[in-house]
Design a protein around this motif. Structure first.
Motif, mmCIF file in Angstrom:
data_model
loop_
_atom_site.group_PDB
_atom_site.id
_atom_site.type_symbol
_atom_site.label_atom_id
_atom_site.label_comp_id
_atom_site.label_asym_id
_atom_site.label_seq_id
_atom_site.Cartn_x
_atom_site.Cartn_y
_atom_site.Cartn_z
ATOM 1 N N HIS A 257 59.692 21.841 45.943
ATOM 2 C CA HIS A 257 60.454 22.198 47.143
ATOM 3 C C HIS A 257 61.955 22.175 46.895
ATOM 4 O O HIS A 257 62.711 22.867 47.577
ATOM 5 C CB HIS A 257 60.077 21.293 48.317
ATOM 6 C CG HIS A 257 60.624 19.905 48.236
ATOM 7 N ND1 HIS A 257 60.126 18.980 47.351
ATOM 8 C CD2 HIS A 257 61.610 19.278 48.922
ATOM 9 C CE1 HIS A 257 60.787 17.842 47.500
ATOM 10 N NE2 HIS A 257 61.685 17.994 48.442
ATOM 11 N N ILE A 258 62.424 21.404 45.912
ATOM 12 C CA ILE A 258 63.837 21.409 45.548
ATOM 13 C C ILE A 258 64.119 22.529 44.552
ATOM 14 O O ILE A 258 65.031 23.351 44.743
ATOM 15 C CB ILE A 258 64.248 20.052 44.949
ATOM 16 C CG1 ILE A 258 64.157 18.943 46.016
ATOM 17 C CG2 ILE A 258 65.658 20.133 44.371
ATOM 18 C CD1 ILE A 258 65.166 19.060 47.126
ATOM 19 N N ALA A 259 63.337 22.580 43.472
ATOM 20 C CA ALA A 259 63.575 23.566 42.421
ATOM 21 C C ALA A 259 63.460 24.996 42.951
ATOM 22 O O ALA A 259 64.310 25.849 42.655
ATOM 23 C CB ALA A 259 62.590 23.342 41.272
ATOM 24 N N ASN A 260 62.445 25.263 43.749
ATOM 25 C CA ASN A 260 62.245 26.624 44.256
ATOM 26 C C ASN A 260 63.365 27.062 45.196
ATOM 27 O O ASN A 260 63.762 28.230 45.215
ATOM 28 C CB ASN A 260 60.896 26.733 44.960
ATOM 29 C CG ASN A 260 59.727 26.637 43.995
ATOM 30 O OD1 ASN A 260 59.906 26.762 42.785
ATOM 31 N ND2 ASN A 260 58.544 26.394 44.512
ATOM 32 N N SER A 261 63.864 26.118 45.993
ATOM 33 C CA SER A 261 64.968 26.453 46.898
ATOM 34 C C SER A 261 66.224 26.825 46.119
ATOM 35 O O SER A 261 66.921 27.785 46.456
ATOM 36 C CB SER A 261 65.262 25.271 47.831
ATOM 37 O OG SER A 261 64.173 25.034 48.697
ATOM 38 N N LEU A 262 66.520 26.064 45.065
ATOM 39 C CA LEU A 262 67.705 26.364 44.260
ATOM 40 C C LEU A 262 67.538 27.685 43.511
ATOM 41 O O LEU A 262 68.490 28.468 43.400
ATOM 42 C CB LEU A 262 67.963 25.223 43.282
ATOM 43 C CG LEU A 262 68.421 23.907 43.925
ATOM 44 C CD1 LEU A 262 68.443 22.776 42.907
ATOM 45 C CD2 LEU A 262 69.806 24.063 44.565
#
Length: 728
Positions: A257-262
């Motif tokens: 959820h963090i990596a994909n957003s960035l």
């Protein structure tokens, strides 16, 4: 992902023969782990973890030992009945299913616990029980008495004619499974197969457990500002456990959820590259584990007389043979190739215009520029822009409640949970788990319950999955009663969706893609809840792997349906409904750039088929092969990465990953034909037909027959491919 077709994937093949939980029956008790068919009240002190009789970690080992003891008693009864009429054919099948249930009732709960529990003590205890029972299942697979009890049934036409269709299917499938597990080999050869099965399970466990450990990494300098331009510092600090109090550095993890957003929203190409490389090199230890798993699976297949593990795995699937799978994958790839080339040219052109460079498109650019193009083509229709804040967990669950009520006449009610049931907090904190009970309105009969574990945390399974804790099937309260009741299924839906953060109060704001993920897994839950089978072996998602994704793919169509989007789309702050033009544009965007996903899925499935196929068909390392398949099929590959080391489907769907695309063909045809492309999406007559022709049967009916009954004809692949031509 289906997760968990039961532990059929994990534990030798007795599980595939007897994969599902709960047959209880002929012995006067229900199960070694679940002592009552009703649901306990949340205030009932008897309720334990997952609503089962699990109150402390050591209970897992106690239940595992008890299950094996009870199974040994049943095995002895079957052994003593050989050559006699002590057990009728039906009673023999019930006893065999009872053995499966005894094991499954513990090992399925163990699998969930070791994948999600916040307490290391609970996870370790569950893993120990899982390992013990895995080895015991290998022993069951080699029990010739169990196999010999089936031969007089399946070889006698008169006996088979007097059985029901489900009983005949049960008997035939069980016998085939035994034969696929080397029951026909010598004692020495069977012992070798048991050893190989044990090695395979250990390697599968290692691969999966490595994925749970999120890799942390630190960024410094200008990249820190780039992170905070994309995701507020307050969100980073709340969702990342490491210290992020310094302004000149930031610690992140590779949680999706963090990596994909960035990757999607950051305008910094350098940051996107850094995130991409970290996320795709996060699990190097699994490269060696995968090499060992490939070797052991191949030896296992050869020991059982198959040319490769792919041949062995596919022998009882709809596709039947690796050649059929590869032909299917190449056909799908070729059908989407022209659109793929067009879409990639569009993205390359957009990148050159925005960045003012002739540098070619990179793998870490795809998500970012796809979002930009969609936003432009569909009037700002991007999750980071005009749709931000319109989708939340609460509203999505309300939409799913409305869907099952209108389509199936089912009441879905949230209920309080006893602290003993929960698993997401370890000694402190407030649980974010949610529990819903399902009741058929027409009869007022309960259908089962579903736990929702939706947000990431340390040591939790990192993907989205459906876990069946207890399957629905007929059970007998006692040997003498002869009166069957339906055991209520217990299901856990596990995701890693965006958690609530301080800026939104308690609201968990989702992207549209996350809504789709949640809805997909909910489709699996419905399959488990709504099947009505006599045998646990055939319950719910215990169907053929290359068919079982069909219900989940079908439900995904609702997140592109106007009525459903109007139900779930309201802003978390203002409460205002999502504007109609935004819904229209979102729906229009559905098929844009779908070719990129299809081409990637084809390559992943080819990789899966190749590594578990015949070794002479490829050379080098798995990374070499992964690169080669990308290059041969015109897909980008980032040197130095090994994405496949975190490809969990290689464990759960080894040689079966093509199933996702296979099921997409069926679901597209059902949606277009029976649901009239959404025109009858909430029609109860359509829902009733879908329930009775597909969901109710679980694995008790041939998938081809179910599809013909639902469609009124053979499946038509043209529906799926025609959607690609609508891509912009």
């Amino acid at each position: 992902m289906l997760s968990r077709l039961g532990f059929a994937r994990y534990v030798s093949k007795f599980i595939k023969t007897f994969p599902v939980q709960c047959r209880k029956g002929c012995n006067g008790y229900l199960s070694s782990i679940s002592t009552n068919n009703r649901f306990y009240s949340s205030k009932d002190s008897k309720v334990g973890l997952f609503s089962l009789d699990l109150h402390q970690p050591k209970d897992f080992l106690d239940h595992a030992k008890r299950a094996m003891q009870e199974c040994n008693t049943l095995r002895e009864t079957i052994r003593n009945s050989l050559g006699t009429n002590v057990l009728s054919p039906r009673e023999t099948l019930l006893h065999l299913d009872e053995i499966s249930n005894k094991v499954c009732s513990v090992i399925d709960a163990s699998e969930l616990c070791r994948s999600v529990h916040a307490s290391a003590e609970w996870r370790n205890a569950a893993s120990s029980a899982f390992q013990i029972l895995s080895e015991y299942i290998a022993e069951l697979n080699a029990d010739t008495a169990l196999y010999q009890s089936l031969v007089p049934i399946t070889s006698n036409p008169e006996i088979m004619q007097n059985l029901t269709e489900e009983e005949r299917r049960m008997a035939i499938l069980l016998q085939k499974e035994f034969e696929r597990d080397a029951i026909h080999l010598s004692d020495q050869e069977r012992e070798r197969v048991q050893q190989l099965n044990s090695f395979v399970v250990q390697l599968e466990t290692m691969f999966t457990e490595n994925l749970v450990r999120h890799k942390s990494f630190e960024l410094e300098g200008p990249l820190v500002d780039d992170v905070y331009k994309t995701i507020p510092k307050s969100v980073i600090c709340q969702n990342i456990q490491q210290n992020n109090s310094r302004d000149d550095s930031v610690t992140l993890t590779t949680e999706p959820h963090i990596a994909n957003s960035l990757l999607k929203y950051s305008q910094s190409a350098n940051l996107r590259r850094e995130i991409f490389m970290e996320a795709n090199t996060a699990c190097p230890q699994n490269l060696d584990v995968l090499d060992a798993l490939i070797k052991q699976r191949h030896e296992l297949a050869q020991a059982m007389g198959y040319p490769s593990y792919a041949h062995y795995f596919l022998s009882d699937k709809m596709a039947m043979h690796p050649d059929n799978v590869m032909k299917f994958l190449h056909n799908v790839k070729n059908a989407s190739q022209q659109q793929y080339n067009h879409d990639m040219q569009t993205l390359s052109m957009v990148k050159s215009q925005i960045e003012g460079t002739t540098e070619e498109l990179k793998p870490w650019d795809l998500s970012h520029y796809t979002g930009i193009v969609k936003s432009h083509l569909f009037e700002g229709q991007d999750d980071a822009g005009s749709l931000a804040g319109y989708f939340t967990v609460d509203q999505t669950l309300e939409g799913l409640k409305d869907l099952v009520q209108r389509l199936f006449g089912i009441r879905m009610t949230e209920v309080d949970m006893n602290a003993n049931e929960t698993w997401d907090v370890d000694g402190s904190g407030v649980s974010t788990l949610r529990k819903y009970e399902f009741v058929e309105e027409k009869s007022d009969k309960p259908l089962g319950c579903v736990y929702f574990d939706l947000h990431p945390r340390p040591n939790k399974y990192t993907h989205a999955a459906h876990f069946t804790v207890r399957c629905g099937c007929e059970v007998f309260e006692s040997r003498s009663s002869g009166e069957a009741v339906h055991q209520l299924p217990i299901v856990a839906l596990v995701c890693n969706l965006s958690p609530p953060y301080a800026g939104t109060g308690s609201a968990s704001i989702l992207s549209h893609a996350e809504v789709e993920t949640l809805t997909h897994e909910f489709g699996h839950c419905l399959h488990s809840l709504l099947s009505r089978t006599s045998f646990q072996h055939l319950s719910g998602t215990r169907a053929a792997m290359d068919f079982v994704e069909t219900p989940s793919h079908l439900l995904e169509y609702y997140v592109w349906n106007k009525q459903f989007l109007q139900k779930i789309g309201s802003h978390y702050e203002s409460g205002k409904s999502i504007p109609e033009d935004k819904i229209d544009n979102l729906i229009k965007s559905k098929n844009s750039f779908q070719s990129l996903e299809i081409q990637s899925q084809c390559v992943y499935a080819m990789f899966d088929q190749t590594i578990f196929g015949q070794p002479e068909n490829w050379q080098g390392s798995t990374t070499d092969l992964f690169r080669k398949l990308h290059q041969e099929n015109g897909l980008m590959f980032a040197e130095g990465t090994h994405w496949h080391s975190k490809f969990s489907h290689l464990v759960s769907y080894g040689a079966g990953y093509y199933s996702y695309l296979y099921a997409s063909i069926f679901s597209a045809d059902i949606w277009a034909t029976c649901f009239q492309d959404g025109a009858t999406a909430f029609d109860k007559n359509t829902g009733e037909k879908y329930w009775k022709e597909i969901l109710v049967h679980g694995g008790s009916k041939d998938p081809n027959q179910m599809l013909r009954s639902m469609l009124g004809r053979e499946p038509d692949v043209s529906t799926f491919f025609s959607r690609l031509s609508r891509s912009v």
